[in-house]
Design a protein around this motif. Structure first.
Motif, PDB file in Angstrom:
ATOM      1  N   ARG A   1    -112.554  12.766 119.499  1.00 21.78           N
ATOM      2  CA  ARG A   1    -112.933  14.175 119.489  1.00 21.78           C
ATOM      3  C   ARG A   1    -111.756  15.061 119.906  1.00 21.78           C
ATOM      4  O   ARG A   1    -111.528  16.125 119.328  1.00 21.78           O
ATOM      5  N   HIS A   2    -110.987  14.625 120.903  1.00 25.20           N
ATOM      6  CA  HIS A   2    -109.841  15.404 121.354  1.00 25.20           C
ATOM      7  C   HIS A   2    -108.805  15.537 120.246  1.00 25.20           C
ATOM      8  O   HIS A   2    -108.289  16.635 119.985  1.00 25.20           O
ATOM      9  N   ALA A   3    -108.491  14.430 119.585  1.00 26.22           N
ATOM     10  CA  ALA A   3    -107.486  14.469 118.524  1.00 26.22           C
ATOM     11  C   ALA A   3    -107.944  15.341 117.360  1.00 26.22           C
ATOM     12  O   ALA A   3    -107.147  16.051 116.747  1.00 26.22           O
ATOM     13  N   GLY A   4    -109.244  15.282 117.055  1.00 25.10           N
ATOM     14  CA  GLY A   4    -109.762  16.077 115.956  1.00 25.10           C
ATOM     15  C   GLY A   4    -109.846  17.557 116.280  1.00 25.10           C
ATOM     16  O   GLY A   4    -109.563  18.401 115.424  1.00 25.10           O
ATOM     17  N   LEU A   5    -110.217  17.878 117.514  1.00 14.54           N
ATOM     18  CA  LEU A   5    -110.470  19.273 117.891  1.00 14.54           C
ATOM     19  C   LEU A   5    -109.259  19.969 118.507  1.00 14.54           C
ATOM     20  O   LEU A   5    -109.080  21.177 118.336  1.00 14.54           O
ATOM     21  N   HIS A   6    -108.439  19.206 119.249  1.00 11.55           N
ATOM     22  CA  HIS A   6    -107.327  19.813 119.979  1.00 11.55           C
ATOM     23  C   HIS A   6    -105.967  19.395 119.447  1.00 11.55           C
ATOM     24  O   HIS A   6    -105.007  20.156 119.575  1.00 11.55           O
ATOM     25  N   GLY A   7    -105.858  18.189 118.901  1.00  5.06           N
ATOM     26  CA  GLY A   7    -104.573  17.709 118.409  1.00  5.06           C
ATOM     27  C   GLY A   7    -103.588  17.480 119.541  1.00  5.06           C
ATOM     28  O   GLY A   7    -103.965  17.225 120.687  1.00  5.06           O
ATOM     29  N   GLY A   8    -102.295  17.561 119.211  1.00  6.00           N
ATOM     30  CA  GLY A   8    -101.266  17.428 120.229  1.00  6.00           C
ATOM     31  C   GLY A   8    -100.910  16.012 120.601  1.00  6.00           C
ATOM     32  O   GLY A   8    -100.191  15.790 121.580  1.00  6.00           O
ATOM     33  N   VAL A   9    -101.409  15.015 119.853  1.00  2.00           N
ATOM     34  CA  VAL A   9    -101.070  13.618 120.107  1.00  2.00           C
ATOM     35  C   VAL A   9    -100.477  13.021 118.835  1.00  2.00           C
ATOM     36  O   VAL A   9    -100.619  13.565 117.740  1.00  2.00           O
ATOM     37  N   ASP A  10     -99.812  11.879 118.994  1.00  2.45           N
ATOM     38  CA  ASP A  10     -99.104  11.262 117.870  1.00  2.45           C
ATOM     39  C   ASP A  10     -99.781  10.011 117.339  1.00  2.45           C
ATOM     40  O   ASP A  10     -99.437   9.534 116.254  1.00  2.45           O
ATOM     41  N   ALA A  11    -100.725   9.444 118.079  1.00  3.25           N
ATOM     42  CA  ALA A  11    -101.496   8.289 117.629  1.00  3.25           C
ATOM     43  C   ALA A  11    -102.747   8.191 118.486  1.00  3.25           C
ATOM     44  O   ALA A  11    -102.745   8.595 119.658  1.00  3.25           O
ATOM     45  N   VAL A  12    -103.821   7.646 117.900  1.00  8.27           N
ATOM     46  CA  VAL A  12    -105.099   7.501 118.598  1.00  8.27           C
ATOM     47  C   VAL A  12    -105.607   6.080 118.391  1.00  8.27           C
ATOM     48  O   VAL A  12    -105.610   5.569 117.266  1.00  8.27           O
ATOM     49  N   VAL A  13    -106.041   5.456 119.480  1.00 11.35           N
ATOM     50  CA  VAL A  13    -106.665   4.136 119.422  1.00 11.35           C
ATOM     51  C   VAL A  13    -108.043   4.254 120.053  1.00 11.35           C
ATOM     52  O   VAL A  13    -108.168   4.629 121.227  1.00 11.35           O
ATOM     53  N   ALA A  14    -109.079   3.932 119.271  1.00 15.43           N
ATOM     54  CA  ALA A  14    -110.467   3.988 119.746  1.00 15.43           C
ATOM     55  C   ALA A  14    -110.984   2.563 119.872  1.00 15.43           C
ATOM     56  O   ALA A  14    -111.171   1.879 118.867  1.00 15.43           O
ATOM     57  N   VAL A  15    -111.210   2.110 121.106  1.00 15.59           N
ATOM     58  CA  VAL A  15    -111.630   0.733 121.376  1.00 15.59           C
ATOM     59  C   VAL A  15    -113.092   0.743 121.826  1.00 15.59           C
ATOM     60  O   VAL A  15    -113.452   1.418 122.795  1.00 15.59           O
ATOM     61  N   SER A  16    -113.944   0.010 121.112  1.00 21.45           N
ATOM     62  CA  SER A  16    -115.358  -0.155 121.491  1.00 21.45           C
ATOM     63  C   SER A  16    -116.112   1.167 121.540  1.00 21.45           C
ATOM     64  O   SER A  16    -117.012   1.355 122.348  1.00 21.45           O
ATOM     65  N   GLY A  17    -115.738   2.092 120.673  1.00 23.86           N
ATOM     66  CA  GLY A  17    -116.322   3.420 120.746  1.00 23.86           C
ATOM     67  C   GLY A  17    -117.564   3.601 119.892  1.00 23.86           C
ATOM     68  O   GLY A  17    -117.746   2.929 118.878  1.00 23.86           O
ATOM     69  N   PRO A  18    -118.435   4.544 120.290  1.00 25.91           N
ATOM     70  CA  PRO A  18    -119.586   4.905 119.458  1.00 25.91           C
ATOM     71  C   PRO A  18    -119.148   5.825 118.328  1.00 25.91           C
ATOM     72  O   PRO A  18    -118.212   6.616 118.481  1.00 25.91           O
ATOM     73  N   ALA A  19    -119.852   5.741 117.217  1.00 30.68           N
ATOM     74  CA  ALA A  19    -119.591   6.660 116.113  1.00 30.68           C
ATOM     75  C   ALA A  19    -120.486   7.881 116.186  1.00 30.68           C
ATOM     76  O   ALA A  19    -120.149   8.931 115.650  1.00 30.68           O
ATOM     77  N   ARG A  20    -121.641   7.738 116.840  1.00 33.50           N
ATOM     78  CA  ARG A  20    -122.631   8.823 116.871  1.00 33.50           C
ATOM     79  C   ARG A  20    -123.311   8.849 118.224  1.00 33.50           C
ATOM     80  O   ARG A  20    -123.272   7.880 118.978  1.00 33.50           O
ATOM     81  N   TRP A  21    -123.952   9.976 118.514  1.00 31.86           N
ATOM     82  CA  TRP A  21    -124.617  10.174 119.800  1.00 31.86           C
ATOM     83  C   TRP A  21    -126.033   9.577 119.799  1.00 31.86           C
ATOM     84  O   TRP A  21    -126.605   9.297 118.757  1.00 31.86           O
ATOM     85  N   TYR A  22    -126.578   9.445 121.001  1.00 30.31           N
ATOM     86  CA  TYR A  22    -127.984   9.095 121.249  1.00 30.31           C
ATOM     87  C   TYR A  22    -128.354   7.692 120.761  1.00 30.31           C
ATOM     88  O   TYR A  22    -129.527   7.409 120.515  1.00 30.31           O
TER      89      TYR A  22
END
Length: 257
Positions: A120-141
Protein backbone atom coordinates in the motif's frame (compact mmCIF):
# COMPACT_ATOMS: atom_id res chain seq x y z
CA UNK A 1 27.67 -15.63 15.54
CA UNK A 2 26.96 -12.30 17.34
CA UNK A 3 24.28 -10.11 15.84
CA UNK A 4 25.29 -6.93 14.04
CA UNK A 5 25.20 -3.77 16.22
CA UNK A 6 22.35 -1.33 15.86
CA UNK A 7 21.73 2.34 16.60
CA UNK A 8 18.46 3.47 18.13
CA UNK A 9 16.34 6.26 16.63
CA UNK A 10 12.99 7.82 17.47
CA UNK A 11 11.08 8.92 14.38
CA UNK A 12 7.90 10.95 13.95
CA UNK A 13 5.21 10.33 11.36
CA UNK A 14 3.46 13.00 9.31
CA UNK A 15 0.44 12.66 11.63
CA UNK A 16 2.61 13.13 14.73
CA UNK A 17 3.05 9.55 16.04
CA UNK A 18 6.40 8.62 17.63
CA UNK A 19 7.97 5.54 16.01
CA UNK A 20 10.66 3.48 17.75
CA UNK A 21 13.33 2.44 15.23
CA UNK A 22 16.86 1.11 14.85
CA UNK A 23 19.55 1.27 12.18
CA UNK A 24 21.93 -1.63 11.52
CA UNK A 25 24.82 -0.52 9.24
CA UNK A 26 25.96 -2.83 6.44
CA UNK A 27 28.53 -5.42 7.44
CA UNK A 28 30.20 -5.00 4.04
CA UNK A 29 31.07 -1.35 3.41
CA UNK A 30 31.90 -1.85 -0.26
CA UNK A 31 30.43 1.03 -2.27
CA UNK A 32 27.76 -1.05 -4.01
CA UNK A 33 26.37 -2.19 -0.64
CA UNK A 34 26.96 0.90 1.46
CA UNK A 35 24.31 2.87 -0.45
CA UNK A 36 21.64 0.11 -0.29
CA UNK A 37 19.13 0.29 2.54
CA UNK A 38 16.57 -2.36 3.51
CA UNK A 39 13.57 -1.22 5.56
CA UNK A 40 11.84 -4.04 7.46
CA UNK A 41 8.10 -3.91 8.19
CA UNK A 42 7.04 -6.47 10.81
CA UNK A 43 3.83 -8.43 11.15
CA UNK A 44 0.91 -7.79 13.52
CA UNK A 45 2.00 -8.00 17.19
CA UNK A 46 5.66 -8.16 16.08
CA UNK A 47 8.45 -5.68 16.66
CA UNK A 48 12.03 -4.90 15.82
CA UNK A 49 13.39 -5.79 19.27
CA UNK A 50 12.44 -9.49 19.27
CA UNK A 51 15.04 -12.11 18.50
CA UNK A 52 13.54 -13.23 15.19
CA UNK A 53 13.48 -9.69 13.81
CA UNK A 54 17.05 -9.02 14.96
CA UNK A 55 18.29 -12.19 13.25
CA UNK A 56 16.54 -11.22 10.01
CA UNK A 57 18.11 -7.76 10.20
CA UNK A 58 21.51 -9.35 10.76
CA UNK A 59 21.20 -11.45 7.59
CA UNK A 60 20.04 -8.47 5.53
CA UNK A 61 22.95 -6.38 6.85
CA UNK A 62 25.16 -8.59 4.68
CA UNK A 63 23.51 -6.94 1.67
CA UNK A 64 23.11 -3.35 2.88
CA UNK A 65 22.12 -1.21 5.82
CA UNK A 66 18.88 -2.11 7.62
CA UNK A 67 16.25 0.12 9.23
CA UNK A 68 13.78 -1.66 11.53
CA UNK A 69 10.92 -0.06 13.42
CA UNK A 70 7.82 -0.78 15.45
CA UNK A 71 4.48 0.11 13.89
CA UNK A 72 2.19 2.42 15.86
CA UNK A 73 0.58 0.67 18.79
CA UNK A 74 3.43 -1.86 18.95
CA UNK A 75 6.25 -2.04 21.48
CA UNK A 76 7.65 1.39 22.35
CA UNK A 77 6.05 3.27 19.47
CA UNK A 78 3.19 5.61 20.24
CA UNK A 79 -0.40 5.56 19.05
CA UNK A 80 -2.67 2.59 18.43
CA UNK A 81 -2.60 -0.02 15.69
CA UNK A 82 -4.98 0.47 12.78
CA UNK A 83 -3.95 -2.96 11.43
CA UNK A 84 -2.66 -1.82 8.04
CA UNK A 85 -4.33 1.54 7.40
CA UNK A 86 -2.38 4.48 8.90
CA UNK A 87 0.68 2.26 9.22
CA UNK A 88 1.70 3.47 5.74
CA UNK A 89 2.71 6.70 7.52
CA UNK A 90 4.93 4.74 9.93
CA UNK A 91 6.67 3.00 7.04
CA UNK A 92 7.03 6.31 5.24
CA UNK A 93 8.86 7.77 8.25
CA UNK A 94 11.26 4.80 8.25
CA UNK A 95 11.93 5.17 4.51
CA UNK A 96 12.59 8.90 4.97
CA UNK A 97 14.97 8.07 7.83
CA UNK A 98 16.85 5.59 5.63
CA UNK A 99 17.24 8.30 2.98
CA UNK A 100 18.38 10.84 5.57
CA UNK A 101 21.25 8.64 6.77
CA UNK A 102 22.60 8.20 3.25
CA UNK A 103 20.97 5.23 1.52
CA UNK A 104 20.30 6.05 -2.14
CA UNK A 105 18.51 2.80 -3.02
CA UNK A 106 15.75 1.63 -0.68
CA UNK A 107 14.03 -1.76 -0.65
CA UNK A 108 11.10 -2.40 1.70
CA UNK A 109 10.56 -5.95 2.97
CA UNK A 110 7.23 -6.51 4.72
CA UNK A 111 5.94 -9.57 6.54
CA UNK A 112 2.21 -10.37 6.89
CA UNK A 113 0.56 -7.10 7.97
CA UNK A 114 3.84 -5.41 7.11
CA UNK A 115 3.60 -6.87 3.61
CA UNK A 116 0.17 -5.30 3.15
CA UNK A 117 1.55 -1.99 4.40
CA UNK A 118 4.60 -2.24 2.10
CA UNK A 119 2.41 -2.78 -0.96
CA UNK A 120 0.00 0.00 0.00
CA UNK A 121 2.84 2.41 0.81
CA UNK A 122 4.60 1.80 -2.50
CA UNK A 123 1.36 2.19 -4.42
CA UNK A 124 0.10 5.28 -2.59
CA UNK A 125 3.28 7.10 -1.53
CA UNK A 126 6.11 5.72 -3.67
CA UNK A 127 9.66 6.77 -2.85
CA UNK A 128 11.10 3.24 -2.76
CA UNK A 129 13.14 1.28 -5.30
CA UNK A 130 11.93 -2.28 -4.63
CA UNK A 131 9.17 -3.98 -2.62
CA UNK A 132 9.10 -7.48 -1.15
CA UNK A 133 5.78 -8.75 0.25
CA UNK A 134 6.23 -11.89 2.37
CA UNK A 135 3.18 -13.86 3.61
CA UNK A 136 0.91 -10.93 2.92
CA UNK A 137 -2.88 -10.75 2.52
CA UNK A 138 -4.31 -9.65 -0.80
CA UNK A 139 -7.62 -8.44 0.64
CA UNK A 140 -9.16 -7.31 3.92
CA UNK A 141 -11.49 -9.13 6.34
CA UNK A 142 -10.22 -12.64 5.49
CA UNK A 143 -11.53 -15.18 8.02
CA UNK A 144 -11.00 -18.43 6.13
CA UNK A 145 -8.45 -19.89 8.57
CA UNK A 146 -8.57 -20.40 12.34
CA UNK A 147 -5.57 -18.13 13.03
CA UNK A 148 -7.23 -15.29 11.12
CA UNK A 149 -10.48 -15.78 13.01
CA UNK A 150 -8.44 -15.45 16.20
CA UNK A 151 -6.81 -12.27 14.88
CA UNK A 152 -10.23 -10.76 14.14
CA UNK A 153 -11.39 -11.67 17.63
CA UNK A 154 -8.40 -9.83 19.09
CA UNK A 155 -9.08 -6.78 16.93
CA UNK A 156 -12.86 -6.58 17.26
CA UNK A 157 -13.60 -7.63 20.85
CA UNK A 158 -12.74 -5.55 23.95
CA UNK A 159 -11.38 -8.59 25.78
CA UNK A 160 -9.33 -9.54 22.70
CA UNK A 161 -7.80 -6.07 22.58
CA UNK A 162 -6.99 -6.34 26.30
CA UNK A 163 -5.22 -9.68 25.78
CA UNK A 164 -3.25 -8.22 22.84
CA UNK A 165 -2.24 -5.25 24.97
CA UNK A 166 -1.10 -7.30 27.95
CA UNK A 167 0.37 -10.37 26.26
CA UNK A 168 1.72 -8.87 23.02
CA UNK A 169 2.29 -5.22 23.92
CA UNK A 170 0.03 -4.30 21.01
CA UNK A 171 -2.48 -1.50 21.48
CA UNK A 172 -5.30 -1.74 18.94
CA UNK A 173 -7.57 1.13 17.93
CA UNK A 174 -11.27 0.70 18.66
CA UNK A 175 -13.96 0.71 16.02
CA UNK A 176 -14.09 -0.27 12.35
CA UNK A 177 -12.22 1.45 9.52
CA UNK A 178 -14.05 4.48 8.15
CA UNK A 179 -13.45 4.76 5.28
CA UNK A 180 -12.15 1.30 4.35
CA UNK A 181 -8.57 1.74 3.09
CA UNK A 182 -7.41 0.64 -0.34
CA UNK A 183 -6.70 -3.10 -0.17
CA UNK A 184 -3.29 -4.59 -1.07
CA UNK A 185 -4.48 -6.11 -4.36
CA UNK A 186 -5.99 -2.76 -5.33
CA UNK A 187 -2.73 -0.98 -4.52
CA UNK A 188 -0.51 -3.56 -6.27
CA UNK A 189 -0.95 -2.24 -9.84
CA UNK A 190 0.03 1.26 -8.66
CA UNK A 191 3.53 0.08 -7.67
CA UNK A 192 4.86 -0.28 -11.24
CA UNK A 193 7.51 0.50 -12.47
CA UNK A 194 8.98 -0.27 -9.03
CA UNK A 195 9.89 -4.01 -8.92
CA UNK A 196 7.69 -6.21 -6.71
CA UNK A 197 8.55 -9.63 -5.29
CA UNK A 198 5.73 -11.66 -3.73
CA UNK A 199 6.88 -14.50 -1.43
CA UNK A 200 4.45 -16.97 0.11
CA UNK A 201 4.63 -20.39 1.73
CA UNK A 202 2.49 -23.34 0.70
CA UNK A 203 2.02 -24.12 4.42
CA UNK A 204 0.93 -20.67 5.52
CA UNK A 205 -1.66 -21.22 8.26
CA UNK A 206 -2.98 -17.62 8.07
CA UNK A 207 -3.31 -16.82 4.37
CA UNK A 208 -3.49 -19.59 1.72
CA UNK A 209 -1.46 -19.14 -1.45
CA UNK A 210 -4.49 -17.77 -3.32
CA UNK A 211 -3.63 -14.45 -1.64
CA UNK A 212 -0.18 -14.48 -3.24
CA UNK A 213 -1.65 -15.30 -6.64
CA UNK A 214 -4.25 -12.53 -6.30
CA UNK A 215 -1.62 -9.99 -5.30
CA UNK A 216 0.77 -11.05 -8.05
CA UNK A 217 -2.01 -11.18 -10.65
CA UNK A 218 -3.12 -7.64 -9.82
CA UNK A 219 0.40 -6.19 -10.05
CA UNK A 220 2.00 -4.93 -13.25
CA UNK A 221 5.52 -5.70 -14.44
CA UNK A 222 8.20 -5.84 -13.20
CA UNK A 223 7.04 -8.49 -10.74
CA UNK A 224 8.07 -11.92 -9.49
CA UNK A 225 6.33 -14.65 -7.47
CA UNK A 226 7.98 -17.24 -5.23
CA UNK A 227 5.81 -19.99 -3.76
CA UNK A 228 8.03 -21.60 -1.15
CA UNK A 229 7.50 -25.33 -0.42
CA UNK A 230 7.17 -26.09 3.29
CA UNK A 231 7.30 -22.44 4.35
CA UNK A 232 4.81 -21.34 6.99
CA UNK A 233 4.00 -17.75 7.91
CA UNK A 234 6.00 -14.54 8.08
CA UNK A 235 9.07 -13.87 10.24
CA UNK A 236 8.84 -16.84 12.60
CA UNK A 237 8.99 -19.36 9.74
CA UNK A 238 11.55 -17.52 7.59
CA UNK A 239 14.87 -19.36 7.43
CA UNK A 240 18.23 -17.59 7.05
CA UNK A 241 18.45 -19.21 3.62
CA UNK A 242 15.21 -17.62 2.47
CA UNK A 243 16.25 -14.21 3.84
CA UNK A 244 19.60 -14.50 2.01
CA UNK A 245 17.76 -15.32 -1.24
CA UNK A 246 15.54 -12.27 -0.79
CA UNK A 247 18.64 -10.18 -0.08
CA UNK A 248 20.21 -11.51 -3.26
CA UNK A 249 17.10 -10.61 -5.25
CA UNK A 250 17.19 -7.07 -3.83
CA UNK A 251 20.87 -6.61 -4.59
CA UNK A 252 20.53 -7.98 -8.15
CA UNK A 253 17.35 -6.02 -8.86
CA UNK A 254 18.70 -2.71 -7.65
CA UNK A 255 22.13 -3.22 -9.20
CA UNK A 256 20.59 -3.86 -12.60
CA UNK A 257 18.04 -1.04 -12.31
Amino acid sequence: MPLAPHFHAMLRTKDGVRIDAAHTPPRDTAERRADLGVVLAHGFTGGWRNGTARRIAHVFSGFGGVVCFDFRGHGRSGGTSTVGDLEVLDLDSAVRHARSIGYRRIAVVGFSMGAAVAVRHAGLHGGVDAVVAVSGPARWYYRGTRPMRQVHWAIERPFGRLIARVAKRTRIARGPWDPIPLSPHEAAPLISPTPLLVVHGDRDAFFPIEHAHQLYGAAREPKELWIEPGYGHAETAATPGLIRRIGGWIRTTLTEA
